[in-house]
Scaffold this motif. Structure first.
Motif, PDB file in Angstrom:
ATOM      1  N   VAL A 156       0.833  -1.199   0.000  1.00 53.70           N
ATOM      2  CA  VAL A 156       0.000   0.000   0.000  1.00 53.70           C
ATOM      3  C   VAL A 156       0.869   1.250   0.000  1.00 53.70           C
ATOM      4  O   VAL A 156       0.576   2.234  -0.698  1.00 53.70           O
ATOM      5  CB  VAL A 156      -0.957  -0.007   1.208  1.00 53.70           C
ATOM      6  CG1 VAL A 156      -1.671   1.325   1.334  1.00 53.70           C
ATOM      7  CG2 VAL A 156      -1.974  -1.130   1.065  1.00 53.70           C
ATOM      8  N   LEU A 157       1.952   1.242   0.780  1.00 56.11           N
ATOM      9  CA  LEU A 157       2.845   2.402   0.810  1.00 56.11           C
ATOM     10  C   LEU A 157       3.479   2.651  -0.554  1.00 56.11           C
ATOM     11  O   LEU A 157       3.616   3.805  -0.988  1.00 56.11           O
ATOM     12  CB  LEU A 157       3.930   2.199   1.867  1.00 56.11           C
ATOM     13  CG  LEU A 157       3.457   2.241   3.326  1.00 56.11           C
ATOM     14  CD1 LEU A 157       4.590   1.843   4.258  1.00 56.11           C
ATOM     15  CD2 LEU A 157       2.929   3.625   3.685  1.00 56.11           C
ATOM     16  N   ASP A 158       3.860   1.599  -1.248  1.00 53.65           N
ATOM     17  CA  ASP A 158       4.447   1.754  -2.582  1.00 53.65           C
ATOM     18  C   ASP A 158       3.442   2.369  -3.545  1.00 53.65           C
ATOM     19  O   ASP A 158       3.788   3.270  -4.332  1.00 53.65           O
ATOM     20  CB  ASP A 158       4.914   0.397  -3.116  1.00 53.65           C
ATOM     21  CG  ASP A 158       6.144  -0.133  -2.391  1.00 53.65           C
ATOM     22  OD1 ASP A 158       6.811   0.660  -1.700  1.00 53.65           O
ATOM     23  OD2 ASP A 158       6.426  -1.342  -2.509  1.00 53.65           O
ATOM     24  N   LEU A 203      -9.817   0.363   2.500  1.00 54.76           N
ATOM     25  CA  LEU A 203      -8.651   0.261   1.624  1.00 54.76           C
ATOM     26  C   LEU A 203      -8.375   1.595   0.938  1.00 54.76           C
ATOM     27  O   LEU A 203      -7.214   2.026   0.830  1.00 54.76           O
ATOM     28  CB  LEU A 203      -8.885  -0.835   0.584  1.00 54.76           C
ATOM     29  CG  LEU A 203      -7.784  -1.038  -0.455  1.00 54.76           C
ATOM     30  CD1 LEU A 203      -6.434  -1.293   0.193  1.00 54.76           C
ATOM     31  CD2 LEU A 203      -8.158  -2.192  -1.401  1.00 54.76           C
ATOM     32  N   SER A 204      -9.413   2.282   0.502  1.00 57.75           N
ATOM     33  CA  SER A 204      -9.246   3.599  -0.120  1.00 57.75           C
ATOM     34  C   SER A 204      -8.628   4.588   0.855  1.00 57.75           C
ATOM     35  O   SER A 204      -7.722   5.348   0.491  1.00 57.75           O
ATOM     36  CB  SER A 204     -10.606   4.120  -0.604  1.00 57.75           C
ATOM     37  OG  SER A 204     -11.167   3.270  -1.574  1.00 57.75           O
ATOM     38  N   ALA A 205      -9.113   4.587   2.091  1.00 60.00           N
ATOM     39  CA  ALA A 205      -8.560   5.488   3.101  1.00 60.00           C
ATOM     40  C   ALA A 205      -7.091   5.164   3.378  1.00 60.00           C
ATOM     41  O   ALA A 205      -6.285   6.065   3.626  1.00 60.00           O
ATOM     42  CB  ALA A 205      -9.385   5.402   4.381  1.00 60.00           C
ATOM     43  N   ALA A 206      -6.745   3.881   3.334  1.00 55.38           N
ATOM     44  CA  ALA A 206      -5.355   3.490   3.558  1.00 55.38           C
ATOM     45  C   ALA A 206      -4.450   3.993   2.440  1.00 55.38           C
ATOM     46  O   ALA A 206      -3.321   4.441   2.687  1.00 55.38           O
ATOM     47  CB  ALA A 206      -5.250   1.969   3.673  1.00 55.38           C
ATOM     48  N   VAL A 207      -4.928   3.929   1.203  1.00 50.41           N
ATOM     49  CA  VAL A 207      -4.133   4.446   0.077  1.00 50.41           C
ATOM     50  C   VAL A 207      -3.977   5.960   0.192  1.00 50.41           C
ATOM     51  O   VAL A 207      -2.907   6.514  -0.083  1.00 50.41           O
ATOM     52  CB  VAL A 207      -4.774   4.045  -1.269  1.00 50.41           C
ATOM     53  CG1 VAL A 207      -4.028   4.685  -2.434  1.00 50.41           C
ATOM     54  CG2 VAL A 207      -4.783   2.524  -1.431  1.00 50.41           C
ATOM     55  N   LEU A 208      -5.033   6.642   0.603  1.00 52.11           N
ATOM     56  CA  LEU A 208      -4.933   8.088   0.829  1.00 52.11           C
ATOM     57  C   LEU A 208      -3.906   8.403   1.910  1.00 52.11           C
ATOM     58  O   LEU A 208      -3.116   9.342   1.780  1.00 52.11           O
ATOM     59  CB  LEU A 208      -6.305   8.652   1.224  1.00 52.11           C
ATOM     60  CG  LEU A 208      -7.330   8.755   0.105  1.00 52.11           C
ATOM     61  CD1 LEU A 208      -8.736   8.925   0.681  1.00 52.11           C
ATOM     62  CD2 LEU A 208      -6.996   9.918  -0.828  1.00 52.11           C
ATOM     63  N   GLN A 209      -3.912   7.612   2.987  1.00 49.57           N
ATOM     64  CA  GLN A 209      -2.921   7.806   4.037  1.00 49.57           C
ATOM     65  C   GLN A 209      -1.516   7.602   3.495  1.00 49.57           C
ATOM     66  O   GLN A 209      -0.586   8.354   3.826  1.00 49.57           O
ATOM     67  CB  GLN A 209      -3.176   6.824   5.177  1.00 49.57           C
ATOM     68  CG  GLN A 209      -2.208   6.963   6.346  1.00 49.57           C
ATOM     69  CD  GLN A 209      -2.351   8.293   7.060  1.00 49.57           C
ATOM     70  OE1 GLN A 209      -3.458   8.661   7.442  1.00 49.57           O
ATOM     71  NE2 GLN A 209      -1.262   9.020   7.258  1.00 49.57           N
ATOM     72  N   ALA A 210      -1.335   6.579   2.650  1.00 51.34           N
ATOM     73  CA  ALA A 210      -0.024   6.324   2.058  1.00 51.34           C
ATOM     74  C   ALA A 210       0.408   7.474   1.160  1.00 51.34           C
ATOM     75  O   ALA A 210       1.598   7.833   1.119  1.00 51.34           O
ATOM     76  CB  ALA A 210      -0.060   5.012   1.271  1.00 51.34           C
ATOM     77  N   ALA A 225       3.681   9.930   1.793  1.00 51.93           N
ATOM     78  CA  ALA A 225       4.729  10.003   0.775  1.00 51.93           C
ATOM     79  C   ALA A 225       5.339  11.398   0.678  1.00 51.93           C
ATOM     80  O   ALA A 225       6.511  11.547   0.309  1.00 51.93           O
ATOM     81  CB  ALA A 225       4.170   9.588  -0.588  1.00 51.93           C
ATOM     82  N   ASP A 226       4.543  12.418   0.989  1.00 53.43           N
ATOM     83  CA  ASP A 226       5.047  13.797   0.930  1.00 53.43           C
ATOM     84  C   ASP A 226       4.420  14.576   2.083  1.00 53.43           C
ATOM     85  O   ASP A 226       3.496  15.367   1.893  1.00 53.43           O
ATOM     86  CB  ASP A 226       4.692  14.441  -0.418  1.00 53.43           C
ATOM     87  CG  ASP A 226       5.456  15.727  -0.662  1.00 53.43           C
ATOM     88  OD1 ASP A 226       5.947  16.338   0.316  1.00 53.43           O
ATOM     89  OD2 ASP A 226       5.565  16.132  -1.835  1.00 53.43           O
TER      90      ASP A 226
END
Length: 307
Positions: free
Chosen positions: A143-145, A271-278, A282-283
């Motif tokens: 997810v972080l990637d 899962l969407s919220a997790a991608v937003l967090q990632a 990232a920046d």
């Protein structure tokens, strides 16, 4: 003869005052959850699909018999098991056998025994989806990637058609708080192609696409169009196999609730919220600056009610 959705509406009709035990997650769904967080090769997908379709048999086969029935080599079966994190095929088979035995036992139960309160059953199924997603999150690197790649894409395109529009709109709304150029595509055909081409020509590198059931041909066409323009595709879906997953550079899976007449999306939402967090991680400097700027504008214009 009623359609599939009509049948679901009838089956899920709410009966007041009835209580039920916690229902079992479908065995095939439990097996899919074992495979869902892993990128599989075409040969490995064949093995996975055979195990899903023939669970009660495959869970007790030798590696030789399984390889022969799927039409792959024995080393391919071993590599498949190790790619899922098991020490080898015997360990994977050991994990599958309790699920297969429950499937055999569950086949003898009546629908009335399994599910007496349809609303509770729907919630229990969503809890199972979230538990599967929790297991996927044991390794946060994937997810972080994805979040890092989406954060770097200028612009970032978010695509969702038909039933997937609501999830795409949620993601795009939130992503605009932390990303300077988010473009939302909710129409298929030439409209989607034009938007994807413009995004690529503007310097975009990724599109985040949603594909929830029932999966539409126009979503598949849009993914192929995205790749034809040179965009890479990150897909959020309930599928672990199939043509949609094949067209994605990376796929993240989360089960949908299907016990009621219309699907529910607790796990895809998390899962969407997790991608937003990632993306935010990232920046962090850009994220902080944009969020502070938004809050200042919101306060100036009195956007929100007082808590």
């Amino acid at each position: 003869m009623p359609s599939g959705q009509q049948a679901r509406a009838q089956a899920a009709a709410i009966t007041p005052g009835r209580q039920s035990p916690v229902p079992e997650v479908a065995p095939a769904d439990r097996v899919r959850a074992l495979f869902g967080s892993h990128r599989l090769s075409p040969g490995q997908r064949r093995i996975a699909q055979y195990m899903i379709d023939h669970l009660t048999e495959a869970a007790f086969l030798s590696i030789t018999d399984l390889a022969e029935r799927v039409g792959v080599s024995q080393p391919s079966v071993t590599r498949f098991a190790t790619s899922l994190g098991y020490s080898g095929f015997p360990a994977l088979r050991e994990a599958l056998q309790p699920i297969a035995l429950r499937a055999v036992a569950g086949a003898q139960e009546t629908r009335e025994q399994i599910r007496r309160n349809e609303l509770q059953a729907a919630v229990d199924a969503e809890i199972a989806n979230l538990e599967s997603l929790r297991r996927v999150f044991a390794d946060t690197n994937r997810v972080l990637d994805v979040g890092r790649e989406l954060a770097r894409s200028m612009p970032l395109t978010v695509l969702g058609l038909r039933i997937s529009v609501s999830l795409a709109e949620y993601f795009a709304y939130a992503a605009r708080r932390i990303h300077p150029d988010v473009r939302l595509v909710t129409r298929g055909g030439s409209v989607a192609y034009d938007a994807l081409l413009q995004s690529r020509e503007a310097g975009g590198t990724w599109v985040l696409a949603y594909a929830m059931p029932r999966h539409a041909n126009e979503t598949l066409a849009a993914l192929r169009a995205a790749r034809s323009t040179g965009l890479r595709v990150a897909l959020i879906t309930d599928l672990t196999l199939g043509p949609l997953v094949d067209e994605a550079d990376v796929s993240l899976t989360a089960g949908t609730g299907s016990r009621l007449v219309f699907d529910s999306y607790s796990a895809p939402g998390v899962l969407s919220a997790a991608v937003l967090q990632a993306m935010a991680d990232a920046d962090p400097e850009r994220t902080q600056a944009r969020l502070e700027g938004y809050e200042q504008v919101a306060e100036q214009h009195d956007f929100f009610l007082e808590d």
